[in-house]
Design a protein around this motif. Structure first.
Motif, short mmCIF file in Angstrom:
data_model
loop_
_atom_site.label_atom_id
_atom_site.label_comp_id
_atom_site.label_asym_id
_atom_site.label_seq_id
_atom_site.Cartn_x
_atom_site.Cartn_y
_atom_site.Cartn_z
N ARG A 279 85.15 9.89 -83.26
CA ARG A 279 85.40 10.32 -81.88
C ARG A 279 84.83 11.72 -81.65
O ARG A 279 85.33 12.70 -82.17
CB ARG A 279 86.91 10.28 -81.62
N GLN A 280 83.77 11.81 -80.85
CA GLN A 280 83.22 13.09 -80.45
C GLN A 280 83.94 13.58 -79.19
O GLN A 280 84.30 12.79 -78.33
CB GLN A 280 81.73 12.99 -80.15
N VAL A 281 84.13 14.87 -79.10
CA VAL A 281 84.70 15.49 -77.91
C VAL A 281 83.73 16.58 -77.46
O VAL A 281 83.29 17.40 -78.27
CB VAL A 281 86.08 16.11 -78.18
N GLU A 282 83.40 16.59 -76.17
CA GLU A 282 82.55 17.64 -75.61
C GLU A 282 83.42 18.63 -74.84
O GLU A 282 84.32 18.23 -74.09
CB GLU A 282 81.50 17.06 -74.68
N TYR A 283 83.08 19.90 -75.00
CA TYR A 283 83.87 20.97 -74.41
C TYR A 283 83.03 21.85 -73.48
O TYR A 283 81.79 21.90 -73.59
CB TYR A 283 84.43 21.87 -75.51
N ALA A 284 83.73 22.54 -72.62
CA ALA A 284 83.14 23.62 -71.82
C ALA A 284 83.89 24.91 -72.11
O ALA A 284 85.07 24.88 -72.50
CB ALA A 284 83.22 23.29 -70.32
#
Length: 366
Positions: A279-284
């Motif tokens: 599970r990849q998570v993209e952040y800002a």
């Protein structure tokens, strides 16, 4: 994060547009004294003008209407700068942290998150728009990074190839070591590809520190091929409908199959092996020392808005972090997320990333 050039190329090749914009507010009468305006939804938004610079990866993509509405609502001009893939982007932020090149960053994923935090390139910010169920993706208590979307990196199979060959689809990591699947799998190099690194991390999560490298030695002996990038693996080596290769197993995303469905048909010719997923998570995040930190915060709030969250699946081929947002109808059938994806703690990734890549290279490439 990620090697999002994959999704950008998928957009160009398959011509899948963004979801229709719905429910966006119109800008109301401005209040020059306060520098704010009231939208149709009653929200106060900045109208001070100026530019907010967004640093992102190559494949940031949202509907043009959404970007135009953001600029109208806030009075800001959104300037986008894409220095490369997620790894290149983080490296650029680190190299320029004494003279920041932007105000806000999007696309740091959980394989690089702690590195960015440890290098001091981010300023904490907790958005009031953050969904409650997104707290599970927090990297630190300070709120250095805000989760925006998730995606499962998994082995994808060319179902039609397997049907024609009379061979059952593999299901687990262990299946891929069986002799009947020799010379069928192509993966991406974790040193050069974000999905490749995510798949390496999946094997760490599956087999632990003592077993993951032995597993890769087994894949090597079973004829695994290695490509430099997702686009090379998927479009050159994979045998799927959009591809030109002869290998029916490839590391891609669980959301790839819907975009292989021929127009007018209701059967996907490819599928994701959901017991092989990371599970990849993209952040800002707000960039430390930003020239426009208030604008950066508005961008993060916007990325969490219902309109943007609903646009993410069709524009960037990942899942919105807000679980209450409805997905495209075909995703329920063809792009389910893994029920139990493999995970590796961000701190463990930070401590071992470089050593794992070196060990993988020595074992698989030699």
């Amino acid at each position: 994060m990620t090697h999002h050039i994959s999704r950008a190329r998928l957009i160009a090749l398959l011509g899948v547009g963004g979801l229709a914009l719905a429910g966006c507010s119109a800008v109301g009468a401005g209040d020059e004294a306060t520098g704010t305006s009231t939208s149709a939804s009653g929200e106060q938004t900045s109208t001070a003008g100026g530019t907010v610079r967004l640093i992102t990866h190559d494949s940031f993509a949202l509907s043009e209407e959404l970007i135009a509405q953001f600029e109208a609502d806030t009075g800001l001009t959104l300037e986008q700068v894409a220095p490369g893939d997620a790894g290149s982007m983080v490296n650029q932020l680190i190299l320029t942290k004494d003279a920041p090149i932007g105000d806000v960053v999007f696309g740091i994923d959980n394989s690089f998150a702690t590195r960015a935090i440890d290098e001091g390139v981010l300023a904490p910010y907790t958005s009031p728009a953050l969904p409650a169920d997104a707290a599970q993706y927090a990297v630190d208590e300070a709120g250095s990074l805000t989760p925006i979307d998730t995606g499962d990196v998994c082995v994808n199979a060319d179902d039609e190839w397997f049907a024609d060959a009379g061979l059952e689809l593999p299901v687990t990591f262990e299946d891929l070591l069986e002799p009947e699947y020799a010379d069928l799998l192509v993966v991406e190099n974790p040193a050069t590809s974000s999905p490749g690194l995510a798949f390496l991390l999946a094997t760490v999560g599956a087999f632990g520190e003592d077993g993951w490298l032995d597993y890769w030695a087994g894949l090597r002996d079973n004829g695994v091929a290695v490509a430099a990038s997702w686009s090379d693996a998927y479009y050159v080596d994979f045998s799927g409908p959009s591809s030109e290769g002869d290998r029916p197993l490839v590391v891609s995303y669980s959301s790839s199959p819907p975009y292989e469905v021929p127009e007018g048909e209701d059967t996907a010719p490819t599928s994701a092996l959901l017991e092989t997923c990371f599970r990849q998570v993209e952040y800002a995040g707000v960039i430390a020392g930003a020239a426009n930190p208030e604008g950066a915060q508005l961008v993060i709030d916007w990325l969490l808005s219902p309109e943007v969250q609903a646009d993410i699946p069709g524009s960037m081929y990942v899942y919105p972090v807000d679980s209450t947002v409805a997905l495209p109808e075909d995703w329920a059938r063809f792009a389910p997320q893994a029920a139990s994806p493999f995970v590796v703690a961000p701190a463990e990734i930070a401590a071992n990333r470089d050593a794992w890549i070196t060990a993988w290279t020595d074992t698989v490439i030699g």
